[in-house]
Design an enzyme around this catalytic site. Structure first.
Site, mmCIF file in Angstrom:
data_model
loop_
_atom_site.group_PDB
_atom_site.id
_atom_site.type_symbol
_atom_site.label_atom_id
_atom_site.label_comp_id
_atom_site.label_asym_id
_atom_site.label_seq_id
_atom_site.Cartn_x
_atom_site.Cartn_y
_atom_site.Cartn_z
ATOM 1 C CB SER A 283 0.170 -10.289 -0.836
ATOM 2 O OG SER A 283 1.549 -10.025 -0.162
ATOM 3 C CG ASP B 190 5.188 -12.198 1.437
ATOM 4 O OD1 ASP B 190 5.600 -13.271 0.855
ATOM 5 O OD2 ASP B 190 3.853 -11.750 1.116
ATOM 6 C CG ASP C 235 3.236 -12.033 -3.688
ATOM 7 O OD1 ASP C 235 3.252 -12.344 -1.607
ATOM 8 O OD2 ASP C 235 3.339 -11.314 -3.773
ATOM 9 C CG ASP D 192 5.919 -9.286 -2.120
ATOM 10 O OD1 ASP D 192 5.389 -10.187 -0.996
ATOM 11 O OD2 ASP D 192 5.143 -8.331 -2.481
#
Length: 441
Positions: free
Chosen positions: A94, A235, A237, A239
């Site tokens: 992340s 960010d 990833d 999400d």
């Protein structure tokens, strides 16, 4: 050594995710999730290909075929899992630095795992590790074989506007040198937005490096310099998403959720009349929702807690201050690009700039956060500081808020104070910080 699940899968320094551990996780996932097929994606960290190979090898040993998506945002994996009713695995840390990595798992249907499923996985991993490595472990290694799932997901994100467009919006998009780099700009341009892109050249080591939602300075400067209508920051990833208004002011997840909650409520698209947020959500959000007749359901920290409350109550909108926002009528988990598209749609339909929408939705109270390091973990920190917390709450009255909680993983006591002024919030936080030091060392 074994693997333990945290608030969002397993995560740590990439070197700690050894081949033996990751293969065991793959084998356990195939068994516990009763998965015959698993969609597997990753962000562009340098360690990703090796972990992907090991995970896919483990899945094969457990009897599951791996459908590799390559480098994609986490929501692509969740969406593919839901759309095709298969399990999913995302290899990502992340917003963490490049040297970390992790694995998030989705049950068939794109849902986060339950506590019971995680406990069963931990037990099965421990059992497999005790048995030792499988001699047939070097299987199912190779290149991505699915180039269509990300395209299908992108089409669904664009279609969430029901044919509306983002005509004329001038945007700056920061991809954090992460998973959004190859797809975010193309989706926004397909909706007729004018897009300038920052940090979209991942090299395996520059993910989240002074960029993206955790480091928005470059985005703020670029929005102001270009005279853009808004900036969007993902960010690693993708999400999560944060925004920047035309003046360069950061618009956080609380404000983005508030904008969408009010818009949906006015259009009759908030069926329960409620929105789900965590205890970290700013008190100004609660005031803003009350002013518009919207109920607020509050959960513990973590997107899984938000998702569970949404499912239990039939709510369609929820999220966190960090920008992890869930549109339950479109997705099963947070989706940064979907969230950005939904917010920008409100801007276009209303004819109002992002700054005006944010200010009308809520007035953000000054918030002070302190991480107080103590001698050892104190799970009952709030109970043991009950007197000091009560005194702080009396001092602030209805105009402020106090939250004291223990870290679940470190010897830290987290103190959050909101007050009408930054000075008052800082003073109360300092008093509670001193109390925690005195009580816990």
């Amino acid at each position: 050594m074994t693997l333990r699940f945290g608030t969002d899968g397993v995560r740590g320094h990439a070197d700690e995710l050894t081949s033996e551990l990751v293969v065991a996780l793959g084998r356990a996932a195939a068994t516990v999730l009763v998965a015959s097929e698993v969609v597997v994606g990753r962000d562009p960290r340098a360690s990703g290909p090796r972990i992907e190979d090991d995970l896919c090898a483990g899945l094969a040993l457990g009897g599951a075929s791996a459908r590799r998506l390559g480098v994609v945002p986490t929501p692509v994996v969740a969406w593919g899992s839901a759309a095709d009713d298969v399990a999913g695995a995302m290899i990502s840390a992340s917003h963490n630095p490049w040297h970390d990595n992790g694995i998030k798992l989705f049950a068939p249907g794109g849902r986060k795992l339950t506590d019971a499923q995680e406990e069963a996985l931990e037990a099965e991993i421990a059992r497999l590790l005790e048995l030792g490595p499988d001699p047939a472990g070097d299987v199912a290694r190779g290149a991505p074989d699915d180039q269509t799932t990300v395209q299908r997901w992108a089409a669904v994100v664009a279609a969430s506007l029901d044919g509306r467009r983002l005509d004329g919006l001038r945007l700056v998009v920061d991809c954090a040198n992460g998973a959004a780099s190859s797809v975010a700009a193309s989706v926004l341009r397909s909706l007729d937005a004018e897009v300038t892109v920052l940090h979209d050249t991942p090299d395996g080591r520059n993910i989240n490096e002074r960029c993206g939602s955790t480091h928005p300075d470059d985005l703020i400067a670029a929005v102001v310099a270009a005279g853009a209508d808004a900036g969007i920051a993902f960010d690693g990833d993708a999400d999560r998403v944060l925004a920047v208004d035309a003046a360069g002011r950061l618009i956080d997840g609380d404000q983005l959720i508030a904008i969408c909650a009010i818009d949906r409520h006015e259009r009759g698209m908030l069926p329960t009349g409620a929105v789900v947020v965590t205890v970290m959500t700013n008190l100004g959000f609660h005031h803003g929702m009350a002013a518009h007749g919207i109920e607020v359901v509050t959960t513990p920290v973590g997107d899984r807690a938000v998702l569970e409350a949404m499912a239990a109550g039939g709510h369609v909108l929820g999220g966190e201050q960090s920008g992890h926002i869930v549109f339950g009528d479109h997705a099963t988990t947070g989706d940064g690009l979907l969230s950005a598209v939904q917010v920008l749609d409100v801007v276009v339909r209303s004819g109002r700039p992002l700054a005006e929408l944010a200010d009308a939705a809520m007035v953000r109270l000054p918030q002070v956060l302190r991480n107080v390091r103590v001698s050892e973990r104190v799970p009952d920190a709030a109970e043991r500081l009950a007197g000091e917390i009560a005194a702080a709450e009396t001092r602030l009255g209805d105009a402020g808020r106090v939250l004291v909680r223990a870290s679940g993983t470190e010897p830290l006591v987290r103190v959050m104070v909101e007050a009408p002024t930054a000075e008052e919030a800082d003073a109360v936080a300092t008093t509670l910080e001193a109390a925690a030091h005195a009580a816990f060392g």
